[in-house]
Design a protein around this motif. Structure first.
Motif, PDB file in Angstrom:
ATOM      1  N   SER A  91      -3.950  25.050  -0.886  1.00 16.22           N
ATOM      2  CA  SER A  91      -4.194  24.910  -2.321  1.00 16.22           C
ATOM      3  C   SER A  91      -4.749  23.529  -2.651  1.00 16.22           C
ATOM      4  O   SER A  91      -5.659  23.383  -3.494  1.00 16.22           O
ATOM      5  CB  SER A  91      -2.893  25.165  -3.095  1.00 16.22           C
ATOM      6  N   PRO A 118       2.909  32.393  -6.873  1.00 17.42           N
ATOM      7  CA  PRO A 118       3.538  33.566  -6.242  1.00 17.42           C
ATOM      8  C   PRO A 118       3.439  33.555  -4.715  1.00 17.42           C
ATOM      9  O   PRO A 118       4.361  34.007  -4.025  1.00 17.42           O
ATOM     10  CB  PRO A 118       2.766  34.745  -6.849  1.00 17.42           C
ATOM     11  N   THR A 119       2.306  33.044  -4.213  1.00 15.67           N
ATOM     12  CA  THR A 119       2.167  32.986  -2.750  1.00 15.67           C
ATOM     13  C   THR A 119       3.169  32.017  -2.143  1.00 15.67           C
ATOM     14  O   THR A 119       3.782  32.282  -1.097  1.00 15.67           O
ATOM     15  CB  THR A 119       0.736  32.571  -2.378  1.00 15.67           C
ATOM     16  N   SER A 138      -7.715  28.960 -10.819  1.00 16.37           N
ATOM     17  CA  SER A 138      -7.547  30.167  -9.998  1.00 16.37           C
ATOM     18  C   SER A 138      -6.714  29.872  -8.752  1.00 16.37           C
ATOM     19  O   SER A 138      -5.832  30.662  -8.362  1.00 16.37           O
ATOM     20  CB  SER A 138      -8.922  30.716  -9.591  1.00 16.37           C
ATOM     21  N   VAL A 139      -6.999  28.745  -8.117  1.00 16.14           N
ATOM     22  CA  VAL A 139      -6.251  28.378  -6.907  1.00 16.14           C
ATOM     23  C   VAL A 139      -4.776  28.191  -7.207  1.00 16.14           C
ATOM     24  O   VAL A 139      -3.896  28.730  -6.525  1.00 16.14           O
ATOM     25  CB  VAL A 139      -6.853  27.103  -6.275  1.00 16.14           C
ATOM     26  N   TRP A 140      -4.466  27.408  -8.257  1.00 17.58           N
ATOM     27  CA  TRP A 140      -3.070  27.074  -8.506  1.00 17.58           C
ATOM     28  C   TRP A 140      -2.300  28.194  -9.188  1.00 17.58           C
ATOM     29  O   TRP A 140      -1.074  28.262  -9.060  1.00 17.58           O
ATOM     30  CB  TRP A 140      -2.972  25.778  -9.313  1.00 17.58           C
ATOM     31  N   LEU A 141      -2.982  29.077  -9.869  1.00 19.21           N
ATOM     32  CA  LEU A 141      -2.290  30.250 -10.397  1.00 19.21           C
ATOM     33  C   LEU A 141      -1.881  31.203  -9.276  1.00 19.21           C
ATOM     34  O   LEU A 141      -0.818  31.828  -9.331  1.00 19.21           O
ATOM     35  CB  LEU A 141      -3.178  30.976 -11.415  1.00 19.21           C
ATOM     36  N   SER A 142      -2.732  31.319  -8.278  1.00 19.34           N
ATOM     37  CA  SER A 142      -2.366  32.160  -7.122  1.00 19.34           C
ATOM     38  C   SER A 142      -1.403  31.441  -6.180  1.00 19.34           C
ATOM     39  O   SER A 142      -0.728  32.081  -5.369  1.00 19.34           O
ATOM     40  CB  SER A 142      -3.619  32.576  -6.362  1.00 19.34           C
ATOM     41  N   PHE A 143      -1.332  30.122  -6.309  1.00 15.12           N
ATOM     42  CA  PHE A 143      -0.450  29.354  -5.433  1.00 15.12           C
ATOM     43  C   PHE A 143       1.027  29.684  -5.674  1.00 15.12           C
ATOM     44  O   PHE A 143       1.789  29.861  -4.715  1.00 15.12           O
ATOM     45  CB  PHE A 143      -0.688  27.855  -5.652  1.00 15.12           C
TER      46      PHE A 143
END
Length: 791
Positions: free
Chosen positions: A754, A737-738, A730-735
């Motif tokens: 992250s 685009p952010t 979850s952290v790295w998938l959101s990382f």
């Protein structure tokens, strides 16, 4: 009657101080005015001839409404300004005769004729000067024997040309003092012609530089309606265009001047002239007006001022010349300037503040050196006059000197003074010929701004650029604000430009400001929080590692491979510490190590988790009777998984560093007001390969742990690994685009967050339950409880 009037004028001249010693009026046959010749003569061994323009015969504006016998045929007018020219010649001759060192054993005389401002009359007076015959016969000297060594004249170019046609045949030197016309530059045709004025082309350059000096880009042009005026317009228009100056209007005025005896005719001329001039001025915003013309072709200005002044008494609300203009005149007009003071109540105030070119001069006390040599006397081309100036003639026989720039200041008593405010020096570097002392210039009281503006529209202020108006001259434009991230710091900039590297425009977009450095410094709040978090989690990791080492012989520590646990905790500790390399100014060492070391350490951690998960699955499968998997269970398999999973990432990082390694860089364009100090990844593809491989390991670990989460084992880690991998993914998938949507130090902060979030997720989800049992519930950490729970 007409003759009596003329004689009266001549008697008036005789009463003027400093008049020539001998004056002869020769009356020839006929009654036409050209048959009456005024001459001024004083004998000598050598004679200087002179053709002057003193008396002007002005004809009325005839019409068929009045019988010819009811109007005067001619009206003589004495131009007193030009009488000064005659006095100057006489003074020079007297100075030479009084000094025996100049012409020893010889006397110098003079013989001056008046040509009445008529080029045709010039031919007669020139021949008469040479041969002295009332009915002249060329090459035959009749009357007083004289030796004419040179002739001075004429004032205008056509007079000079007529004189040169005659004098050139006899190679008699001719000295002109007021002819500027460039056509006289033909030195082959006029080999005996010399003139004491600079080249007229220098005035054109001076006009352009004067307009540029004051920023006058929208100017009016007034010229006489003759060949000289047309030639001036052709030359000056092209020069204006090259220097981004536009002519607001161009007016040509009638060459001849008439005297209107009838008041209605005078009123009609005044109305016509007023409409003509006022129309040109009212429809334009030109405050600077250039007036061109030779001395005899500008009398329309005199006549216009006189007509308008008289008729203003009748129709003051309608007949009015525009005021509040800067009149720029050529040097020729200075020869007739005094005409505005004499004879009529001229409106001299309209010319207040005029700027004029004038032939360079000083107060002269004598002409001793000047007349030492007037053809055989001009062997030297350079000499000094009595005022201390060096007089040099160029190859065209014209004065190689510059012009003075004068400012006309008028007074209500009809007097005026000309103040020298600058000079035009042809010896200066190109573009630097003009020097102006603007503080000495007195502008017309009608101007609200000094110096005044003369533009089609207001200057574009700094922060604005020009946009051309369709269908109008290029000097007319609109002013648009500068586009984003562009500026203009001067008035009248054609286009806005970008700031130099490392700077950005201010809010008004009229200057550039140095960009501030952008990097995550240790003194910033984000860096302080990140550093504190990294150190805190590092201490927690060390504490957990210490607990596991202390309780290494307990069942819960031994149940899931102690070696993998130690490796995982060490990797998590290094991950927390790796985040500190992202803080501070990017340097070569930190840029090379921070992404690669983080990728390798995290890959070892993920490989350890994958090894622990696979070990749990294989251990459960090995408990089944007859299973052949038993031989695979053990430390060798776990180490093999960790090694094989990590070696791939090591290979990727080594290839990255060998081909396109990261390096310190600056980004000056991504942010308007800041310079981003960053680590250029070198190869973005390799950076995402490192992240992608970690994602691959996390996905495999998550899949395996998810499948093994319900296996019946009292110390089964699969379900905790599942939660940790869920947090990690979850952290790295959101990382991604952010990370791509931020810039500068915030991009670095996203990566630090992250790293800390994913590492702390692994630490908390995997080790917190075990630490809880070891520390809080030690009664559950024994083999009997393990066997009992298995049953």
């Amino acid at each position: 009657m007409i003759f009596a009037i003329r004689m009266l004028l001549l008697l008036l001249l005789l009463q003027l101080p400093g008049m020539v010693p001998q004056v002869h009026t020769v009356v020839c046959s006929g009654t036409n005015p050209v048959d009456i010749t005024h001459e001024w003569y004083e004998g000598g061994d050598l004679v200087i001839g002179g053709i002057a323009s003193l008396i002007r015969y002005m004809s009325p504006n005839l019409s068929f409404k009045t019988h010819p016998s009811q109007v005067f045929i001619d009206i003589p007018v004495v131009i007193t300004k030009y009488y000064q020219h005659i006095v100057a010649l006489v003074f020079a001759v007297d100075e030479i005769n009084e000094n025996p060192k100049i012409l020893p054993n010889a006397t110098l005389g003079f013989h001056i004729y008046d040509n009445y401002f008529d080029s045709r009359m010039t031919y007669q007076t020139t021949l008469d000067l040479l041969f002295k015959s009332h009915h002249f016969v060329p090459n035959y000297i009749c009357g007083i024997q004289k030796n004419v060594v040179g002739v001075i004249g004429g004032l205008s170019s056509d007079t000079s040309s007529s004189m040169a046609d005659v004098l050139g045949l006899y190679k008699i030197p001719q000295i002109s003092y007021g002819s500027f016309q460039q056509a006289m530059n033909d030195h082959i045709k006029f080999s005996s012609f010399y003139r004491m004025v600079p080249n007229e082309g220098l005035q054109y350059q001076g006009i352009i530089q004067l307009l540029l000096y004051f920023g006058w880009k929208w100017v009016g042009l007034i010229t006489p309606d003759n060949e000289a005026g047309e030639r001036f317009l052709q030359t000056i228009e092209s020069m204006l265009f090259k220097n981004q100056i536009c002519s607001a209007f161009t007016e040509t005025m009638e060459y001849h001047v008439h005297i209107n005896i009838n008041m209605l005719d005078m009123l009609g001329d005044a109305v016509h002239f007023s409409k003509l001039i006022r129309g040109a001025f009212i429809t334009s915003k030109a405050n600077a007006v250039v007036i061109y013309g030779e001395s005899r072709s500008i009398p329309w200005l005199l006549n216009a001022a006189k007509i308008v002044t008289v008729t203003q008494l009748i129709l003051p609300q309608y007949i009015k010349l525009p005021e509040g203009k800067v009149w720029i005149t050529t040097a020729q007009i200075n020869f007739i300037l005094d005409m505005f003071q004499k004879g009529f109540d001229y409106n001299l105030q309209m010319f207040y503040g005029a700027i004029s070119f004038a032939i360079h001069s000083k107060e002269t006390h004598s002409f001793q050196d000047f007349l030492q040599h007037l053809h055989s006397f001009l062997k030297r081309i350079s000499f000094n006059n009595s005022a201390g100036d060096e007089i040099t003639l160029n190859e065209y026989g014209e004065l190689a000197a510059g012009f003075d720039i004068t400012n006309l200041v008028t007074f209500r008593n009809k007097s005026y003074v000309r103040v020298k405010v600058g000079k035009l020096d042809p010896q200066s570097p190109p573009g630097k010929e003009l020097t102006i002392n603007a503080e000495r210039i007195k502008w017309h009281s009608g101007f609200t701004q000094e110096p005044p503006l003369s533009l089609c529209n207001a200057n574009c202020r700094p922060g604005y650029g020009k946009r051309k108006k369709e269908g109008e001259k290029f000097c007319c434009y609109d002013c648009d604000p500068c586009p984003h991230e562009m500026f203009s710091n001067e008035k009248e900039m054609e286009i806005c430009v970008r700031c130099p590297a490392g700077q950005y425009p201010n809010d008004d977009q009229d200057q550039c400001i140095s960009k501030t450095p952008n990097f995550l410094g240790f003194d910033e709040t984000l860096a302080i929080v990140s550093t504190f978090s990294a150190l805190l989690f590092s201490l927690i990791t060390i504490l957990v590692l210490g607990i596991f080492i202390k309780h290494r012989d307990t069942a819960i520590v031994k149940a899931n491979n102690r070696s993998l646990t130690y490796i995982l905790l060490l990797c998590l500790l290094l991950c927390f510490l790796c985040s500190l390399m992202f803080i501070g100014t990017p340097k070569e060492a930190t840029c090379l190590l921070r992404q690669t070391s983080f990728g390798i350490v995290f890959s070892v951690a993920l490989s350890s988790i994958l090894a622990k998960t696979i070990s749990v699955v294989l251990a459960f499968m090995a408990t089944k009777p007859g299973s052949t998997i038993r031989r695979w269970v053990g430390k060798k398999l776990a180490y093999s998984i960790v090694l094989s999973g990590s070696i791939v990432q090591v290979g990727i990082c080594v290839f990255w560093l060998a081909t396109s390694p990261p390096f310190p860089d600056v980004d000056m364009h991504s942010m308007t007001e800041e310079i981003i100090f960053l680590c250029n990844e070198g190869s973005v593809l390799m950076f995402y390969c490192v992240l992608g491989y970690m994602g691959f390991l996390a996905s495999v670990s998550f899949t395996v742990s998810f499948l093994a989460r319900k296996l019946p084992d009292s110390f089964n880690e699969a379900k905790f690994i599942t939660f940790s991998m869920l947090v990690f993914c979850s952290v790295w998938l959101s990382f991604v685009p952010t990370y791509l949507s931020t810039k500068g130090k915030y991009m670095v902060a996203v990566e630090i967050f992250s790293i800390l979030a994913s590492s702390s997720g692994l630490l908390g989800c995997i080790f917190f339950p075990k630490c809880y049992i070891i520390v809080v519930r030690p009664e559950l950490n024994n083999r009997e409880q393990l066997i009992r729970r298995k049953i």
